[in-house]
Design an enzyme around this catalytic site. Sequence first.
Site, PDB file in Angstrom:
ATOM      1  CG  ASP A  72      -0.349  -0.243   2.527  1.00 14.26           C
ATOM      2  OD1 ASP A  72       0.813  -0.669   2.595  1.00 14.26           O
ATOM      3  OD2 ASP A  72      -1.044  -0.028   3.536  1.00 14.26           O
ATOM      4  NE  ARG A 100      -4.934  -2.025   8.495  1.00 16.69           N
ATOM      5  CZ  ARG A 100      -4.749  -3.318   8.194  1.00 16.69           C
ATOM      6  NH1 ARG A 100      -4.664  -3.707   6.947  1.00 16.69           N
ATOM      7  NH2 ARG A 100      -4.646  -4.214   9.128  1.00 16.69           N
ATOM      8  CB  ALA A 101       2.537   0.111   8.064  1.00 16.35           C
ATOM      9  CD  GLU A 105      10.360   2.434   4.976  1.00 20.42           C
ATOM     10  OE1 GLU A 105       9.365   1.709   4.744  1.00 20.42           O
ATOM     11  OE2 GLU A 105      11.297   2.540   4.179  1.00 20.42           O
TER      12      GLU A 105
END
Length: 196
Positions: A72, A100-101, A105
């Site tokens: 995403d 969702r990230a 990282e």
Amino acid sequence: MMLEARQAVPDETTIVLDGGLTIFYQHAFFEKRGADFVYGAHYSHLGCGLPQAVGVQLAQGRGRPVCLITGDGALGFHFMELETAVRHRLPLVVLVNDDRALGAEVAAHMNHIGHPIEARFSEVRYDKMMIAMGGHGELVERVQDLQAAIRRAFASGKTALVQVRTDPHASYLEPHPYAAARASWINADVEDRYGR
């Protein structure tokens, strides 16, 4: 996600890869059944996949399927290229690992400081955005629904996006596939570049 997707993506499909950790999971669990895939790690990274998928679909024509497998975060860099694909009636299919990230990282932040810094996203309905542009969009939240959603996406004949909700914690709870090899590649690159 990758094991289920491999069962539904047609074998003759050209695969385009994008994303951080998503690529490692794809390499580990999405069996290569052909020689036609695009992976831009040596000349570009996050965000290159969608423009490349559009180019591949234009180059090889509408008669042969193209599938972008992406995260995403990577998709977000050039999301509006989906409108380009819809406008040109390109039947490419996008499979989105929606954790969702920026998973790589988050993993690095958790390993080094114990919490992520601005690397998580809110819940976004990419499938509805795809539909709003005139394409085919689906949200998958259960593994048993994934294969059917992918098959519908390919059968739609439209630019299609299958948003697959995955565990947002998986990127840092366990080392990703090839973690040790990746570390050796990075170290080898530094040694080559600086003669150390």
